[in-house]
Each structure stands twice: as structure tokens, then as C-alpha cells.
Design a protein around this motif. Structure first.
Motif, PDB file in Angstrom:
ATOM      1  N   PHE A  32       0.419  -2.168  -5.840  1.00 15.93           N
ATOM      2  CA  PHE A  32       1.283  -1.395  -6.725  1.00 15.93           C
ATOM      3  C   PHE A  32       2.017  -2.316  -7.689  1.00 15.93           C
ATOM      4  O   PHE A  32       2.488  -3.385  -7.319  1.00 15.93           O
ATOM      5  CB  PHE A  32       2.320  -0.611  -5.902  1.00 15.93           C
ATOM      6  N   TYR A  33       2.113  -1.890  -8.942  1.00 17.05           N
ATOM      7  CA  TYR A  33       2.914  -2.619  -9.920  1.00 17.05           C
ATOM      8  C   TYR A  33       3.308  -1.688 -11.057  1.00 17.05           C
ATOM      9  O   TYR A  33       2.712  -0.632 -11.254  1.00 17.05           O
ATOM     10  CB  TYR A  33       2.174  -3.855 -10.460  1.00 17.05           C
ATOM     11  N   PHE A  34       4.333  -2.104 -11.783  1.00 16.67           N
ATOM     12  CA  PHE A  34       4.752  -1.359 -12.965  1.00 16.67           C
ATOM     13  C   PHE A  34       3.992  -1.889 -14.163  1.00 16.67           C
ATOM     14  O   PHE A  34       3.945  -3.100 -14.395  1.00 16.67           O
ATOM     15  CB  PHE A  34       6.262  -1.491 -13.190  1.00 16.67           C
TER      16      PHE A  34
ATOM     17  N   ILE B 296      11.583   2.247  -2.670  1.00 18.19           N
ATOM     18  CA  ILE B 296      10.125   2.451  -2.634  1.00 18.19           C
ATOM     19  C   ILE B 296       9.416   1.452  -1.728  1.00 18.19           C
ATOM     20  O   ILE B 296       8.249   1.652  -1.396  1.00 18.19           O
ATOM     21  CB  ILE B 296       9.473   2.439  -4.039  1.00 18.19           C
ATOM     22  N   ARG B 297      10.096   0.409  -1.300  1.00 15.96           N
ATOM     23  CA  ARG B 297       9.451  -0.628  -0.484  1.00 15.96           C
ATOM     24  C   ARG B 297       8.790  -0.052   0.764  1.00 15.96           C
ATOM     25  O   ARG B 297       7.604  -0.278   1.021  1.00 15.96           O
ATOM     26  CB  ARG B 297      10.452  -1.712  -0.082  1.00 15.96           C
ATOM     27  N   GLU B 298       9.536   0.693   1.561  1.00 14.77           N
ATOM     28  CA  GLU B 298       8.995   1.221   2.813  1.00 14.77           C
ATOM     29  C   GLU B 298       7.829   2.198   2.594  1.00 14.77           C
ATOM     30  O   GLU B 298       6.789   2.060   3.249  1.00 14.77           O
ATOM     31  CB  GLU B 298      10.107   1.876   3.632  1.00 14.77           C
ATOM     32  N   PRO B 299       7.957   3.170   1.683  1.00 19.03           N
ATOM     33  CA  PRO B 299       6.814   4.061   1.449  1.00 19.03           C
ATOM     34  C   PRO B 299       5.573   3.328   0.930  1.00 19.03           C
ATOM     35  O   PRO B 299       4.448   3.695   1.278  1.00 19.03           O
ATOM     36  CB  PRO B 299       7.325   5.054   0.406  1.00 19.03           C
ATOM     37  N   LEU B 300       5.776   2.267   0.147  1.00 13.24           N
ATOM     38  CA  LEU B 300       4.624   1.481  -0.313  1.00 13.24           C
ATOM     39  C   LEU B 300       3.960   0.755   0.855  1.00 13.24           C
ATOM     40  O   LEU B 300       2.727   0.707   0.952  1.00 13.24           O
ATOM     41  CB  LEU B 300       5.047   0.471  -1.385  1.00 13.24           C
ATOM     42  N   GLU B 301       4.780   0.184   1.739  1.00 13.05           N
ATOM     43  CA  GLU B 301       4.236  -0.493   2.920  1.00 13.05           C
ATOM     44  C   GLU B 301       3.485   0.494   3.802  1.00 13.05           C
ATOM     45  O   GLU B 301       2.388   0.205   4.276  1.00 13.05           O
ATOM     46  CB  GLU B 301       5.362  -1.161   3.710  1.00 13.05           C
TER      47      GLU B 301
ATOM     48  N   ALA C 118       1.990   3.164   2.981  1.00 14.45           N
ATOM     49  CA  ALA C 118       0.735   3.590   2.341  1.00 14.45           C
ATOM     50  C   ALA C 118      -0.235   2.425   2.135  1.00 14.45           C
ATOM     51  O   ALA C 118      -1.353   2.628   1.648  1.00 14.45           O
ATOM     52  CB  ALA C 118       1.046   4.250   1.006  1.00 14.45           C
ATOM     53  N   GLY C 119       0.182   1.214   2.500  1.00 17.81           N
ATOM     54  CA  GLY C 119      -0.686   0.051   2.322  1.00 17.81           C
ATOM     55  C   GLY C 119      -0.848  -0.355   0.862  1.00 17.81           C
ATOM     56  O   GLY C 119      -1.862  -0.929   0.482  1.00 17.81           O
TER      57      GLY C 119
ATOM     58  N   THR D 154       1.665   6.919  -4.120  1.00 12.76           N
ATOM     59  CA  THR D 154       1.739   8.177  -3.380  1.00 12.76           C
ATOM     60  C   THR D 154       2.758   9.106  -4.034  1.00 12.76           C
ATOM     61  O   THR D 154       3.622   8.674  -4.801  1.00 12.76           O
ATOM     62  CB  THR D 154       2.167   7.936  -1.919  1.00 12.76           C
ATOM     63  N   GLU D 155       2.675  10.371  -3.707  1.00 10.56           N
ATOM     64  CA  GLU D 155       3.624  11.371  -4.226  1.00 10.56           C
ATOM     65  C   GLU D 155       5.058  10.995  -3.849  1.00 10.56           C
ATOM     66  O   GLU D 155       5.981  11.149  -4.650  1.00 10.56           O
ATOM     67  CB  GLU D 155       3.262  12.749  -3.666  1.00 10.56           C
TER      68      GLU D 155
END
Length: 141
Positions: free
Chosen positions: A30-32, A17-22, A24-25, A50-51
């Protein structure tokens, strides 16, 4: 708390998930909100993303059903009552005097997911084979 056997699966999810989070900014926001086991599955509640990120998380939650929550090896059984996914070795160590459970786990790496789109539910076939193969290589290390 994450059962010990699922820690490798959890960290693989974090890497994916690191790359998609980056992109999407969302890296800094983001956190759990909660990470736990529920009904024999890893549950990763979060504050929204994001989806794409949610789909990745969902994939790892699903795959946790097929992983022994004690040692991380592929699970052979799912117990009843308090649901545990457990391999033969861990089952025998925990339940020495009991016979093997009659609830074998059948690995399904191509589940169908329902997604709500255009005012209706649409079936979407998923294929987690590549991720599962990568996981098996990781636990061999």
C-alpha cells in the motif's frame, strides 16, 4: 504537499490505517500515489486497499474541512475562490485589512455517506465525534 496545519491529522490517519493494512497483508504494497489539498480538503490518493482502510482515509479527508490548514486549530471560516479552511487568528494575520469572511464553518461530525450496495445507493450515517475529540486532545499537547 500537505499544508502544515493538516500534518497532525495526516499522521493520525496513518496510525489508524496501520492495523487494518497489516490484517489485510497490505503493509508492504500500500502507498499513497498523491497527497495534496484540493477544494479546501485533504486528498489522499492511493493504489487501492480494503474498504475499511478507504473508509478511514475518507474520514480524515472529511475532517480536514474543519481544521485550519495553517496552524491545525479548528477552522472558523472557509474562504471563497481558492478555498482555505482558516481560523480567526490565521485569517487576521494573513488578511490584516480585510473584514472577516461571511462564510463560517459549521462543524458536522455526523455526515451521511452514499455507498453503492446491492445494485443501489444506500445512505450510511457516520459519526466522527470520537476521532474529532481525539484530534482536539492531540493538538493541545
Amino acid at each position: 504537499m500537505i499544508p502544515k496545519g493538516w500534518s497532525k491529522l495526516f499522521w493520525m490517519c496513518m496510525e489508524e490505517i496501520r492495523e487494518p493494512l497489516e490484517k489485510a497483508g497490505l503493509t508492504n504494497t500500500f502507498y499513497f500515489t498523491q497527497v495534496k489539498e484540493k477544494y479546501g480538503e485533504l486528498c489522499l490518493y492511493n493504489n487501492g486497499a480494503t474498504e475499511e482502510v478507504l473508509d478511514i482515509i475518507s474520514k480524515y479527508e472529511y475532517l480536514s474541512q474543519f481544521v485550519c490548514d495553517r496552524c491545525g486549530k479548528p477552522a472558523d471560516y472557509q474562504t471563497r475562490g481558492w478555498i482555505e479552511n482558516i481560523c480567526k487568528k490565521c485569517y487576521k494575520a494573513q488578511y490584516k485589512d480585510k473584514e472577516e469572511p461571511r462564510y463560517p464553518i459549521e462543524l458536522d461530525l455526523t455526515p451521511i455517506k452514499l455507498r453503492y450496495m446491492d445494485d443501489r445507493f444506500v445512505e450510511m450515517k457516520q459519526d466522527f465525534t470520537e476521532t474529532w475529540q481525539r484530534y482536539l486532545k492531540e493538538i493541545e499537547k
